[in-house]
Design an enzyme around this catalytic site. Structure first.
Site, PDB file in Angstrom:
ATOM      1  N   ARG A  56       0.827  -1.210   0.000  1.00 53.51           N
ATOM      2  CA  ARG A  56       0.000   0.000   0.000  1.00 53.51           C
ATOM      3  C   ARG A  56       0.862   1.262   0.000  1.00 53.51           C
ATOM      4  NH1 ARG A  56      -4.761   0.665   4.067  1.00 53.51           N
ATOM      5  NH2 ARG A  56      -5.407   2.111   2.436  1.00 53.51           N
ATOM      6  N   HIS A 106      -7.385   8.237  10.636  1.00 57.90           N
ATOM      7  CA  HIS A 106      -6.981   6.826  10.596  1.00 57.90           C
ATOM      8  C   HIS A 106      -5.471   6.651  10.436  1.00 57.90           C
ATOM      9  CE1 HIS A 106     -11.318   5.534   9.335  1.00 57.90           C
ATOM     10  NE2 HIS A 106     -11.192   5.737  10.636  1.00 57.90           N
ATOM     11  N   CYS A 133      12.114  -0.006  17.717  1.00 56.31           N
ATOM     12  CA  CYS A 133      11.665   1.368  17.914  1.00 56.31           C
ATOM     13  C   CYS A 133      12.877   2.248  18.178  1.00 56.31           C
ATOM     14  CB  CYS A 133      10.707   1.402  19.102  1.00 56.31           C
ATOM     15  SG  CYS A 133      10.354   3.064  19.713  1.00 56.31           S
TER      16      CYS A 133
END
Length: 231
Positions: A56, A106, A133
């Protein structure tokens, strides 16, 4: 002067080549939502979820804003009062078209989120399972998108904007996903005039004062012209 609040959904980006949930043969049609757009799906198969969002991300990076995105940026620029754009989309086509201060309820494909500490950073083109992270080093990086079952972002600000709206427009939305599907009722309670612009009527079309049908690239520029000429 009248404040305009606009909600956009997948239908505004479809003509830029980014498919909606319901497109046959598109990226979404190849996967079950439960597998790629829920926290449970990520816990079950994080590699699949990363592959899906990597694809995507590539699609979104290649897409170009269309005439509907451009028209909303023009409305923001030329309307003498505030124009707030709230989007359910995770692409950046509104910004690429020149819009300012877009509220991404979103999240965004361009972002990464640590599931352990909540730190956010710019996502690399490809994310992988176990990516650490940068803040806490936990191997729990995930796309910074809101999945089904999670609370959308910026809801307090969104409700404040809806409460102050004189005009509320929903563009390219299905009317099936809450809480966004209820925004028209929030705006109506504040006395806003409401309009839906869609390829076909949404599930909640009967709640709007006006429904304008047609491709977003035609309907939205026409509506913006009408709004601007009403000044």
């Amino acid at each position: 002067m009248e404040k305009i609040v606009i909600l956009t959904g997948a239908g505004i980006s479809a003509e830029s080549g980014l498919g909606t949930f319901r497109d046959e043969g598109g990226l979404w049609a190849q996967h079950r939502i439960e597998d790629v757009a829920t926290p449970e799906g990520f816990a079950r198969d994080p590699a699949l979820v990363h592959r899906f969002y990597n694809a995507r991300r590539v699609q979104a990076a290649e897409a170009q804003p269309n005439a509907a995105h451009d028209a909303l940026a023009r409305l923001q620029r030329d309307w003498p009062s505030e124009v707030v754009i709230i989007t359910q989309n995770v692409d950046n086509l509104h910004e690429a078209g020149g819009a300012q201060g877009v509220i991404h309820m979103h999240g965004t494909l361009a972002g990464a989120l640590c599931a352990a500490c909540g730190h956010r950073w710019t996502a690399p083109p490809e994310m992988a399972v176990g990516e650490p992270c940068p803040a806490c080093a936990a191997p729990t990086a995930r796309p910074d998108v809101v999945w089904f079952g999670e609370m959308p972002y910026h809801m307090d600000a969104i409700y404040d904007h809806l409460a102050g709206a004189s005009i509320f427009a929903a563009i390219g939305t299905s009317g099936q996903v809450y809480p966004a599907a209820a925004f028209v009722h929030e705006a109506m309670m504040s006395g806003a005039r409401t309009v839906e612009l869609n390829l076909e009527p949404s599930t909640g079309a009967s709640s709007f004062d006006e429904v304008i049908l047609g491709p977003a690239t035609e309907a939205v520029p026409r509506w913006v012209d009408q709004i601007l000429s009403s000044q």
